[in-house]
Design an enzyme around this catalytic site. Structure first.
Site, PDB file in Angstrom:
ATOM      1  N   LYS A  78       0.848  -1.192   0.000  1.00  0.00           N
ATOM      2  CA  LYS A  78       0.000   0.000   0.000  1.00  0.00           C
ATOM      3  C   LYS A  78       0.883   1.242   0.000  1.00  0.00           C
ATOM      4  O   LYS A  78       1.877   1.312   0.734  1.00  0.00           O
ATOM      5  CB  LYS A  78      -0.910  -0.030   1.235  1.00  0.00           C
ATOM      6  CG  LYS A  78      -1.901   1.134   1.313  1.00  0.00           C
ATOM      7  CD  LYS A  78      -2.800   1.004   2.541  1.00  0.00           C
ATOM      8  CE  LYS A  78      -3.803   2.143   2.639  1.00  0.00           C
ATOM      9  NZ  LYS A  78      -4.708   2.011   3.808  1.00  0.00           N
ATOM     10  N   SER A 158      -9.833   2.551   3.121  1.00  0.00           N
ATOM     11  CA  SER A 158      -8.924   3.216   2.203  1.00  0.00           C
ATOM     12  C   SER A 158      -8.033   2.246   1.421  1.00  0.00           C
ATOM     13  O   SER A 158      -7.419   2.622   0.433  1.00  0.00           O
ATOM     14  CB  SER A 158      -8.013   4.175   2.976  1.00  0.00           C
ATOM     15  OG  SER A 158      -7.174   3.446   3.876  1.00  0.00           O
ATOM     16  N   SER A 182     -10.396   0.310   7.470  1.00  0.00           N
ATOM     17  CA  SER A 182      -9.817   0.355   6.128  1.00  0.00           C
ATOM     18  C   SER A 182      -9.100  -0.907   5.678  1.00  0.00           C
ATOM     19  O   SER A 182      -8.555  -0.950   4.579  1.00  0.00           O
ATOM     20  CB  SER A 182      -8.849   1.538   6.017  1.00  0.00           C
ATOM     21  OG  SER A 182      -9.547   2.751   6.029  1.00  0.00           O
TER      22      SER A 182
END
EC number: 6.3.5.7
Length: 491
Positions: A78, A158, A182
């Site tokens: 990420k 997210s 998230s």
């Protein structure tokens, strides 16, 4: 033999160990697949050269009989995790061109265990969002589609790039972060497994901060075993992070088959919210039956403070974001909008560099921290947060795990909720409590809705008792037998 990209992380580990294929072959297969998945927009950059070099190093180690736990396993990182020598932007324009000279502790732990970095994954800007629509790089598209419908759906947020990449078999597993859901929410809407460990289990050092008392790293994977393997490598004490807890990291994979016989599973009545889809209520009831059939004792519990969790979260998180994001001013790195007046330079840089959702949360956070409102909002929210923690711990003293839905709905269409921030924020209604209390939580794919979209069930456990969380998750996974996959419309 199965296509290399169809193998789970555990399957790759075993095959590499038996020398049935090479790390370079696996990496090349994933790089080719990731390169063909442009319509999903899951990767913001693919690091071909780094990946191939790491794979070749892994092959040399395997040949010497010197393999590490994740030797040759291709992962996505990420883009909130700082990666040495590789641009890290947290999905934001304001960090244009920022190339760290250091590696985040979590990604370093993975590389020290032999993992291969395929590239950096898209996310909501500064991890602020529930649909991956706030990224400067554009929205990620869920590989799943509604039956008979070509509308683009959210992969959750997210960590939408992470969930989409794992679901579409663009990587064997991915790092993610969870501030209010998230990891678990995107895992739920993409048919993947996502675990948020206890706050302090994984180091936050080198992860771009959103809300420091809530952020926690974890993996998104295809199944529970892969999550157990990956978390073992990610976790551990770090002296560079004052919130990192110095306690042993168990072998999570070793406990997976211990089952739930004799465990008490709490079912909180307050999670039965108004307007919850009948399908989610039915799946929750099915989960209860599965765990009961596996030998667990089901206990009805009450968590009346739950209704305050979301409002508390949306005071505490923006307040901490307002403080953390004050450092982005155009002076030392990232975007700079030139102006002869330094105050104008600050203002113009931040106005141009931050997206609308980040600006909204900074404004909310600055407001609740301002003179005259600090006591009324921020201090009061922290007091309620402590009451939420005390209530959760009181209930968990009597049960081993809590079972809830992961999300209030399946994946929704891109653009469907962007005009209504409150509706968007409600996607985290089942997940934020675990963040406020610092507890471990996992989402496991458990079924499909009427439109053939995945739905997840969540288990929440006691602090630093991820072992029991994994035991429960494996029992749910075995009972659900979830094998559905999205169609490959994007390739």
């Amino acid at each position: 033999m199965s296509k290399l990209t169809d193998l789970t992380l555990a399957g790759l580990r075993d095959g590499l160990g038996k020398k049935e294929f090479s790390a370079r072959e696996v990496t090349d297969a994933y790089l080719e697949r990731a390169g063909q998945a442009g319509p999903l927009n899951a990767f913001v950059r693919i690091t071909d050269d780094i990946a191939r070099k790491q794979a070749e190093d892994s092959d040399a180690r395997i040949a010497r009989g010197d393999a590490r736990p994740l030797e040759g396993i291709p992962l996505g990182i990420k883009d909130l995790f700082c990666t040495k020598g590789v641009t890290t932007q947290a999905g934001s324009h304001i960090l244009d061109g920022f190339t760290p000279t250091y590696e985040s502790t979590v990604s370093q732990n993975l590389f020290d265990d032999g993992a291969v970095m395929l590239g950096k994954l898209n996310l909501d800007e500064f991890a602020m969002g529930s649909s991956n629509e706030t990224s400067y790089f554009g929205p990620v598209v869920n590989p799943w589609r509604r039956e008979g419908d070509e509308a683009k759906l959210t992969p959750g947020g997210s960590s939408g790039g992470s969930s989409a990449a794992v679901s579409a078999r663009l990587c064997a597993g991915a790092t993610a972060t969870d501030t209010g859901g998230s990891i678990r929410q995107p895992a739920s809407v993409t048919g993947t497994v996502g675990i948020k460990p206890t706050y302090g289990r994984c180091s936050r050092w080198g992860i771009v901060a959103f809300a420091s008392s809530l952020d926690q790293a974890g993996p998104i994977t295809r199944d529970v075993r892969d999550a157990a393997i990956m978390l073992k490598s990610m976790a551990g004490h770090d002296a560079k992070d004052s919130t990192s807890i110095d306690c042993p990291v168990p072998d999570y994979e070793a406990v997976l088959d211990q089952g739930v016989k004799g465990l008490k599973i709490g079912v909180p009545k307050e999670y039965r919210i108004d307007g919850m889809p009948v399908e989610i209520e039915a799946l929750w009831q099915q989960g209860i039956e599965w765990l009961k059939d596996a030998g667990a004792e089901i206990v009805d519990v009450s968590l009346p403070m739950t209704k305050y969790a979301l409002p508390v979260y949306y005071i505490v998180a923006p307040a901490e974001a307002s403080s953390n994001l004050a450092r982005y001013d155009g002076v030392k790195y990232g975007l700079r909008v030139e102006d002869d007046n330094i105050h104008e330079m600050y203002s113009k840089t931040r106005a141009a560099g931050f997206g609308a959702e980040v600006q909204r949360r900074i404004l909310i956070g600055t407001y609740v921290l301002s003179a005259g409102y600090y006591d009324a909002y921020y201090i009061r929210a922290q007091k309620v947060r402590k009451k939420i923690f005390d209530e959760m711990m009181g209930v968990l003293n009597g049960v081993d795990l809590l079972l809830t839905p992961s999300t209030p709905s399946a994946a929704f269409g891109l653009g469907e909720k962007t005009a209504d921030p409150i509706s968007m924020y409600l996607n985290d209604i089942f997940t934020v409590t675990a963040n406020l209390a610092g507890l471990p939580g996992i989402s496991v794919p458990a079924g499909l809705d009427a439109q053939q979209l995945p739905l997840g069930l969540q288990l929440i456990g006691r602090p630093f008792d991820e072992e029991t969380v994994f035991r429960g998750a494996k029992a749910l996974e075995d009972a659900a037998g979830f094998t559905a996959r999205p169609g490959e419309w994007w390739s």
